[in-house]
Motif scaffolding. Structure first.
Motif, PDB file in Angstrom:
ATOM      1  N   ALA A   1       0.819  -1.210   0.000  1.00 42.03           N
ATOM      2  CA  ALA A   1       0.000   0.000   0.000  1.00 42.03           C
ATOM      3  C   ALA A   1       0.853   1.261   0.000  1.00 42.03           C
ATOM      4  O   ALA A   1       0.428   2.310  -0.477  1.00 42.03           O
ATOM      5  N   PHE A   2       2.072   1.167   0.538  1.00 40.06           N
ATOM      6  CA  PHE A   2       2.938   2.336   0.728  1.00 40.06           C
ATOM      7  C   PHE A   2       3.743   2.668  -0.525  1.00 40.06           C
ATOM      8  O   PHE A   2       3.740   3.803  -1.002  1.00 40.06           O
ATOM      9  N   LEU A   3       4.429   1.670  -1.080  1.00 40.44           N
ATOM     10  CA  LEU A   3       5.332   1.923  -2.202  1.00 40.44           C
ATOM     11  C   LEU A   3       4.631   2.468  -3.448  1.00 40.44           C
ATOM     12  O   LEU A   3       5.128   3.415  -4.073  1.00 40.44           O
ATOM     13  N   PRO A   4       3.475   1.898  -3.839  1.00 37.38           N
ATOM     14  CA  PRO A   4       2.862   2.379  -5.087  1.00 37.38           C
ATOM     15  C   PRO A   4       2.471   3.852  -5.066  1.00 37.38           C
ATOM     16  O   PRO A   4       2.293   4.457  -6.133  1.00 37.38           O
ATOM     17  N   GLN A   5       2.317   4.435  -3.863  1.00 39.41           N
ATOM     18  CA  GLN A   5       1.949   5.840  -3.781  1.00 39.41           C
ATOM     19  C   GLN A   5       3.033   6.747  -4.363  1.00 39.41           C
ATOM     20  O   GLN A   5       2.764   7.907  -4.689  1.00 39.41           O
ATOM     21  N   PHE A   6       4.262   6.218  -4.471  1.00 38.48           N
ATOM     22  CA  PHE A   6       5.383   7.033  -4.927  1.00 38.48           C
ATOM     23  C   PHE A   6       5.913   6.566  -6.295  1.00 38.48           C
ATOM     24  O   PHE A   6       7.017   6.912  -6.678  1.00 38.48           O
ATOM     25  N   ILE A   7       5.092   5.791  -6.995  1.00 41.34           N
ATOM     26  CA  ILE A   7       5.476   5.299  -8.311  1.00 41.34           C
ATOM     27  C   ILE A   7       4.768   6.120  -9.383  1.00 41.34           C
ATOM     28  O   ILE A   7       3.549   6.326  -9.324  1.00 41.34           O
ATOM     29  N   ASN A   8       5.522   6.576 -10.358  1.00 41.79           N
ATOM     30  CA  ASN A   8       4.941   7.283 -11.498  1.00 41.79           C
ATOM     31  C   ASN A   8       4.475   6.246 -12.520  1.00 41.79           C
ATOM     32  O   ASN A   8       5.306   5.564 -13.134  1.00 41.79           O
ATOM     33  N   PRO A   9       3.170   6.090 -12.711  1.00 39.09           N
ATOM     34  CA  PRO A   9       2.684   5.036 -13.608  1.00 39.09           C
ATOM     35  C   PRO A   9       3.085   5.250 -15.066  1.00 39.09           C
ATOM     36  O   PRO A   9       3.052   4.304 -15.860  1.00 39.09           O
ATOM     37  N   ALA A  10       3.467   6.473 -15.409  1.00 36.52           N
ATOM     38  CA  ALA A  10       3.832   6.755 -16.792  1.00 36.52           C
ATOM     39  C   ALA A  10       5.287   6.413 -17.093  1.00 36.52           C
ATOM     40  O   ALA A  10       5.691   6.409 -18.258  1.00 36.52           O
ATOM     41  N   ALA A  11       6.067   6.100 -16.062  1.00 36.08           N
ATOM     42  CA  ALA A  11       7.488   5.788 -16.236  1.00 36.08           C
ATOM     43  C   ALA A  11       7.721   4.307 -15.969  1.00 36.08           C
ATOM     44  O   ALA A  11       6.889   3.640 -15.336  1.00 36.08           O
ATOM     45  N   PRO A  12       8.837   3.746 -16.465  1.00 36.12           N
ATOM     46  CA  PRO A  12       9.140   2.328 -16.190  1.00 36.12           C
ATOM     47  C   PRO A  12       9.164   2.055 -14.686  1.00 36.12           C
ATOM     48  O   PRO A  12       9.793   2.789 -13.918  1.00 36.12           O
ATOM     49  N   LYS A  13       8.485   0.981 -14.288  1.00 34.65           N
ATOM     50  CA  LYS A  13       8.322   0.726 -12.853  1.00 34.65           C
ATOM     51  C   LYS A  13       9.522   0.055 -12.192  1.00 34.65           C
ATOM     52  O   LYS A  13       9.862   0.406 -11.047  1.00 34.65           O
ATOM     53  N   PRO A  14      10.201  -0.926 -12.812  1.00 37.29           N
ATOM     54  CA  PRO A  14      11.317  -1.596 -12.115  1.00 37.29           C
ATOM     55  C   PRO A  14      12.390  -0.639 -11.591  1.00 37.29           C
ATOM     56  O   PRO A  14      12.815  -0.776 -10.426  1.00 37.29           O
ATOM     57  N   PRO A  15      12.861   0.347 -12.386  1.00 35.75           N
ATOM     58  CA  PRO A  15      13.879   1.259 -11.838  1.00 35.75           C
ATOM     59  C   PRO A  15      13.357   2.064 -10.649  1.00 35.75           C
ATOM     60  O   PRO A  15      14.105   2.335  -9.698  1.00 35.75           O
ATOM     61  N   GLN A  16      12.064   2.425 -10.686  1.00 37.68           N
ATOM     62  CA  GLN A  16      11.498   3.186  -9.581  1.00 37.68           C
ATOM     63  C   GLN A  16      11.432   2.343  -8.318  1.00 37.68           C
ATOM     64  O   GLN A  16      11.764   2.816  -7.218  1.00 37.68           O
TER      65      GLN A  16
ATOM     66  N   ALA B   1      13.343  -0.142  -7.622  1.00 38.73           N
ATOM     67  CA  ALA B   1      14.723  -0.341  -7.165  1.00 38.73           C
ATOM     68  C   ALA B   1      15.205   0.856  -6.353  1.00 38.73           C
ATOM     69  O   ALA B   1      15.856   0.703  -5.306  1.00 38.73           O
ATOM     70  N   ILE B   2      14.881   2.060  -6.814  1.00 39.25           N
ATOM     71  CA  ILE B   2      15.285   3.270  -6.090  1.00 39.25           C
ATOM     72  C   ILE B   2      14.600   3.323  -4.718  1.00 39.25           C
ATOM     73  O   ILE B   2      15.237   3.631  -3.703  1.00 39.25           O
ATOM     74  N   LEU B   3      13.313   3.008  -4.695  1.00 35.56           N
ATOM     75  CA  LEU B   3      12.571   3.062  -3.427  1.00 35.56           C
ATOM     76  C   LEU B   3      13.086   2.012  -2.446  1.00 35.56           C
ATOM     77  O   LEU B   3      13.237   2.286  -1.244  1.00 35.56           O
ATOM     78  N   LEU B   4      13.357   0.795  -2.941  1.00 35.23           N
ATOM     79  CA  LEU B   4      13.865  -0.257  -2.058  1.00 35.23           C
ATOM     80  C   LEU B   4      15.232   0.117  -1.506  1.00 35.23           C
ATOM     81  O   LEU B   4      15.498  -0.078  -0.309  1.00 35.23           O
ATOM     82  N   ALA B   5      16.108   0.656  -2.362  1.00 35.24           N
ATOM     83  CA  ALA B   5      17.440   1.057  -1.902  1.00 35.24           C
ATOM     84  C   ALA B   5      17.343   2.183  -0.875  1.00 35.24           C
ATOM     85  O   ALA B   5      18.069   2.187   0.128  1.00 35.24           O
ATOM     86  N   THR B   6      16.438   3.111  -1.098  1.00 35.15           N
ATOM     87  CA  THR B   6      16.257   4.227  -0.163  1.00 35.15           C
ATOM     88  C   THR B   6      15.736   3.734   1.178  1.00 35.15           C
ATOM     89  O   THR B   6      16.247   4.112   2.243  1.00 35.15           O
ATOM     90  N   PHE B   7      14.715   2.892   1.131  1.00 36.08           N
ATOM     91  CA  PHE B   7      14.135   2.360   2.365  1.00 36.08           C
ATOM     92  C   PHE B   7      15.175   1.554   3.139  1.00 36.08           C
ATOM     93  O   PHE B   7      15.289   1.653   4.366  1.00 36.08           O
ATOM     94  N   GLY B   8      15.953   0.748   2.414  1.00 32.04           N
ATOM     95  CA  GLY B   8      16.980  -0.052   3.080  1.00 32.04           C
ATOM     96  C   GLY B   8      18.038   0.816   3.735  1.00 32.04           C
ATOM     97  O   GLY B   8      18.463   0.549   4.871  1.00 32.04           O
ATOM     98  N   ALA B   9      18.488   1.873   3.048  1.00 31.70           N
ATOM     99  CA  ALA B   9      19.499   2.760   3.614  1.00 31.70           C
ATOM    100  C   ALA B   9      18.983   3.466   4.857  1.00 31.70           C
ATOM    101  O   ALA B   9      19.700   3.619   5.864  1.00 31.70           O
ATOM    102  N   ILE B  10      17.717   3.888   4.825  1.00 35.14           N
ATOM    103  CA  ILE B  10      17.122   4.553   5.986  1.00 35.14           C
ATOM    104  C   ILE B  10      17.040   3.591   7.167  1.00 35.14           C
ATOM    105  O   ILE B  10      17.342   3.949   8.317  1.00 35.14           O
ATOM    106  N   ASP B  11      16.637   2.357   6.882  1.00 41.51           N
ATOM    107  CA  ASP B  11      16.539   1.376   7.965  1.00 41.51           C
ATOM    108  C   ASP B  11      17.912   1.109   8.593  1.00 41.51           C
ATOM    109  O   ASP B  11      18.005   0.943   9.813  1.00 41.51           O
ATOM    110  N   VAL B  12      18.956   1.057   7.782  1.00 45.97           N
ATOM    111  CA  VAL B  12      20.300   0.838   8.320  1.00 45.97           C
ATOM    112  C   VAL B  12      20.682   1.966   9.275  1.00 45.97           C
ATOM    113  O   VAL B  12      21.295   1.735  10.334  1.00 45.97           O
TER     114      VAL B  12
END
Length: 209
Positions: free
Chosen positions: A134-149, A151-162
């Protein structure tokens, strides 16, 4: 993904990650037991578990859980049982007055075992998967390729958690200086055990949105 959208995600994820939960409590207790360096495998295990859940939600496993009758309940009961197990284990943990207690624990717990337990803690809550869906899709641009987006969100979330893992681990080392007395260590063990059981009870009552 625009910088504005990413910055909004960063702020939201930073606040969400700061909230105490099973992962943070587990790292805090590992830091008390094993020291800051000894808690590194626990941090890595929780991070791997978190990224597993986020990646699973990104590829649609959450939709599968929602579609299969009883699938969420099975995972929910399994996660609850594991949190209850951790809580009882912490409550009944022996208290050693020896100055070498930390070294004794390190000798018994290999980094692999510390990682494995932490990973299990992180993936034992299917509610986190539903939250991610429910959280991640709120920050995805549906008009742009989704996998890179994603990947960026997962990397960001992981860095914040660390960042928060280290914060809680450093807090655990500061707390350890006050837990030299067996009575205080026993109180801490029973507090953390009770909190784990409480998380399990909350998970048991949770329902998919």
């Amino acid at each position: 993904m625009t910088f504005h959208l990413w910055s909004m995600f960063f702020i939201a994820a930073f606040l969400v990650s700061a909230t105490p939960g099973p992962n943070m409590l587990h790292i805090l207790s590992r830091s008390v037991e094993l020291g800051l360096r000894g808690s590194f495998p626990a941090m890595f295990g929780c991070l791997c578990g978190l990224l597993t859940l986020l990646a699973a939600s990104a590829v649609g496993l959450t939709a599968l859980l929602m579609a299969l009758p009883g699938a969420f309940d099975v995972l929910r009961y399994a996660g609850t049982a594991y949190l209850f197990y951790l809580g009882i284990k912490a409550w009944r943990a022996p208290v050693e007055p020896s100055d070498h207690h930390e070294e004794m624990i390190v000798a018994v717990l290999s980094p692999w075992k510390v990682w494995r337990v932490a990973y299990a803690v992180a993936v034992s809550n299917p509610k986190a998967m539903l939250f991610a869906a429910a959280f991640l899709p709120q920050f995805i641009n549906p008009a742009a390729p989704k996998p890179p987006q994603f990947a960026i969100l997962l990397a960001t979330f992981g860095a914040i958690d660390v960042i928060w893992y280290f914060t809680y681990a450093l807090g655990g080392r500061g707390l350890a200086t006050h837990l030299e007395k067996p009575s205080m260590k026993r109180l801490f063990n029973r507090f953390t055990g009770g909190v784990f059981v409480g998380f399990g009870a909350i998970l048991l009552k949770s329902k998919p949105a």
